[in-house]
Design an enzyme around this catalytic site. Structure first.
Site, short mmCIF file in Angstrom:
data_model
loop_
_atom_site.label_atom_id
_atom_site.label_comp_id
_atom_site.label_asym_id
_atom_site.label_seq_id
_atom_site.Cartn_x
_atom_site.Cartn_y
_atom_site.Cartn_z
N HIS A 144 -10.56 -5.39 8.97
CA HIS A 144 -11.10 -5.12 7.64
C HIS A 144 -12.46 -4.42 7.70
O HIS A 144 -13.19 -4.41 6.71
CB HIS A 144 -11.24 -6.42 6.82
CG HIS A 144 -9.96 -6.93 6.26
ND1 HIS A 144 -8.93 -7.37 7.04
CD2 HIS A 144 -9.54 -7.06 4.97
CE1 HIS A 144 -7.93 -7.77 6.27
NE2 HIS A 144 -8.28 -7.59 5.02
N GLU B 297 0.80 -1.22 0.00
CA GLU B 297 0.00 0.00 0.00
C GLU B 297 0.84 1.27 0.00
O GLU B 297 0.46 2.27 -0.62
CB GLU B 297 -0.96 0.00 1.20
CG GLU B 297 -2.17 -0.89 1.04
CD GLU B 297 -1.88 -2.37 1.25
OE1 GLU B 297 -2.74 -3.21 0.90
OE2 GLU B 297 -0.79 -2.69 1.78
#
Length: 672
Positions: A476, A409
């Site tokens: 998540h 990321e």
């Protein structure tokens, strides 16, 4: 094994040799002038000396063309001076003067001078290579004959960012030269104290790129190595790793007495510094006389002293500069009141879900503007994204513009940031908002600060798409909008409907500041579906929407919780309670005016959001409205928000964690 310096450098012409000397002299005397000012008390600042590294900066700079770009670090005086930076403005910047490159807002850790090929400087160890990749990616996509040299210290090779960047650059064959200035010390730790790698350039082989280690005290050896790497990159051969090995002759920072160094070894190196050694070499080889070199030095010393003195005597920036350049057009965190609000256009419509609405918007944007590119994990076909939002776009626009990235990321955001600096308009996808934490350095320390640290000269026009999950457990399913709102320089958007998503995303795609565009997974599958005009349109950021008018109480919300608020309003209507629902849509800039006006009318306010209530956006809104409407409100402001817990996987616990219509109804009943 990486190639070594014992291969022997190509002999340079006398003109090149003299230019190397001139660059070394310029670096040497610039460094000395700063240290002299600090020693005498003439100036006060944080400074990281480059004494002993002149050959590295000079050799690398001479190997680059004027159009090539440099990304460097806080110990970057040598690199930027050798690359040709505007000296008076540079010295003024590091001294915090209003005449500096960035009006004194960035200092030595944030130097940029794109006109002279200096793209960016970072104070975060190892972060530069991620940004360099993005600048190089833009060059590769647009066909510019440009190489990006990213300079970093040996200590940065311990940072994961460097490994991520090298992997991505090699994978995409980007025109990057990774230039490691191995000065023997990672701040105060010797190389042997942090790695068992004897030759750092050996690591290049693991990424499938050439690696070369050269004598960093020999400017000709450095020049040859960087020139070879730059030519390879320019010809489409991809990145290289060049390690220049030398020794820093001063402390990590000015005032560091280097108690960690062997005093005898350090004294021996200081007795024969690279600058003096190269000067003798030119004279001994008959390439220059002492008198000629003296004239070079004298002219540079005069130029440097004049620039430094002018900077020293310049005025500091006025106090009103403090709040300028956070956003384009000197915007702030609050939206300016508007006389006329943008309306979603009437006319022909189609019924779209949130996924289809975002897909259509990206598709149209890419068709209209070649500078729009997409970056993310699994976003290209055949996968088409985890939630199929980008399905078909790589087939339509090609792998150059829709890029599957490694699972990294920080690399995704760094590449998007670098590409934005180079004129692209990237859209970077983070699969879940939770992964903001993985990339937060690039978001908070870099993307959000580009405009401020450049004194308003540059922006980072990029969109970060991220999704708040559900039923996916503690790592998540989180919502981090408060984290982003607390970071000056990034705009935060969270639509509740497909129609709003289209207009807001279109706005983000034209913004000159970085935007975090948050999507609710809960709305992907039916909840956000609704009529969307077939014609394109823009909803300017900072304009809230009254989703339902009412007179008794205002519920202020955003994202999926807007639907819970609307359900609550419907239930309460049967009890004779009239609820007004304000959908913020944009959290930064925040349309506080609409919330205040609504609460003034109803005299009651509830703020609802699914993220944690403690220190959440609701706290800021409640405090601001409470201050504005003190004495007007008939009840204390209430917040209905997520519990102060991670988001659990068990459905029963997740339901208890997140606010719903029932909790909002209970809050209204208590208030009434």
């Amino acid at each position: 094994m990486a190639t070594q310096a014992d291969v022997g450098p190509t002999k340079l012409s006398s003109d090149h040799a003299l230019e190397l000397y001139r660059l070394m002299s310029k670096v040497q005397h610039s460094d000395r002038r700063v240290r002299k000012g600090l020693s005498s008390g003439e100036i006060a600042m944080s400074y990281w000396p480059v004494d002993g590294q002149e050959a590295m900066s000079a050799g690398a700079a001479l190997a680059l063309s004027a159009g090539d770009q440099l990304v460097t670090t806080y110990r970057g005086l040598g690199d930027v001076v050798a690359k040709g930076i505007d000296l008076p403005k540079y010295f003024a910047e590091i001294l915090g003067r209003g005449t500096g490159l960035s009006k004194g807002k960035a200092g030595a850790m944030g130097i940029s001078d794109p006109e002279h090929g200096i793209a960016w400087t970072t104070g975060i160890v190892g972060a530069g290579p991620l940004i360099a990749n993005g600048i190089a990616l833009a060059a590769a996509i647009t066909g510019h004959d440009r190489v990006v040299l990213v300079s970093f210290g040996d200590g940065a090779t311990s940072i994961g960012y460097v490994h991520e960047a090298m992997n991505m650059a090699a994978l995409w064959q980007l025109p990057v030269v990774f230039f490691c200035q191995n000065n023997a010390w990672a701040e105060c730790t010797p190389v042997a104290g942090y790695t068992r790698t004897e030759c750092l350039a050996d690591r290049a082989a693991g990424y499938g790129m050439p690696g070369t280690s050269v004598d960093g005290t020999d400017p000709e050896a450095v020049y040859n190595a960087v020139a070879t790497a730059a030519e390879l990159a320019r010809s489409g051969g991809g990145p290289s790793f060049v390690e220049a090995v030398g020794c820093r002759l001063q402390g990590h920072y000015f005032g560091d007495q280097m108690p960690y160094a062997n005093p005898d070894e350090l004294a021996a190196k200081r007795a024969n510094p690279p600058f003096d050694s190269y000067r003798r070499r030119l004279v001994d080889d008959g390439l220059a006389t002492e008198a000629e070199l003296d004239r070079v030095d004298s002219a540079l010393i005069a130029e440097i002293d004049a620039a430094f003195t002018a900077a020293r005597d310049a005025e500091p920036p006025p106090v009103d500069e403090l709040t300028r350049d956070v956003f384009a057009a000197n915007g702030i965190e609050l939206a300016a009141p508007v006389a006329e609000r943008a309306e979603i256009p009437s006319g022909e419509i189609e019924n779209l879900g949130l996924v289809q609405a975002i897909h259509r918007t990206l598709d149209r944007a890419m068709a209209a503007n070649d500078s729009v590119i997409l970056l993310g994990e699994d976003i290209a076909d055949p996968a088409g994204g985890m939630f199929k939002i980008t399905a078909g776009l790589s087939t339509k626009y090609g792998a150059q513009r829709v890029r599957d990235t490694p699972i990294a990321e920080s690399s995704i955001i760094g590449a998007a940031l670098g590409a934005s600096l180079a004129g692209m308009r990237p859209v970077a996808e983070l699969m879940f908002v939770d992964f903001l934490g993985v990339a937060m350095d690039q978001i908070a320390n870099h993307a959000a600060k580009i405009r401020y640290m450049s004194g308003g000269r540059q922006g980072a026009p990029m969109v970060i798409r991220a999704m708040v999950g559900t039923a996916a457990g503690p790592q998540h399913s989180q919502a981090f909008e408060a984290w982003a709102m607390h970071t000056p320089g990034i705009k935060v958007v969270w639509p509740s409907t497909a129609a709003d998503a289209v207009g807001l995303l279109n706005a983000c795609l034209t913004e000159d500041d970085p935007c975090l565009f948050i999507e609710s997974m809960k709305l992907f599958y039916g909840g956000g579906k609704g009529p969307v005009p077939t014609a394109d349109y823009v909803i300017p950021l900072g304009q809230a929407d009254i989703k339902r008018s009412g007179t008794d109480v205002t519920i202020c919300s955003y994202g999926s919780t807007v639907h819970a608020a609307l359900d609550a309003a419907t239930q309460l209507d049967t009890e004779g309670i009239s609820v007004e629902v304000v959908d913020l849509r944009t959290l930064v800039p925040l349309d506080l005016t609409t919330v205040v006006d609504s609460a003034r009318k109803t005299r009651r306010l509830i703020v609802a959001h699914e993220s944690v209530g403690f220190c959440g956006p609701g706290a800021e809104i409640a405090a601001a409205v409470g201050t504005e409407l003190f004495g007007v409100l008939t009840s204390p402001i209430e917040r209905v928000a997520g519990s102060y817990t991670p988001v659990p996987r068990a459905a029963t616990l997740e339901a208890a964690c997140r606010p719903d219509a029932a909790r909002i109804v209970d809050a209204v009943r208590r208030m009434m």
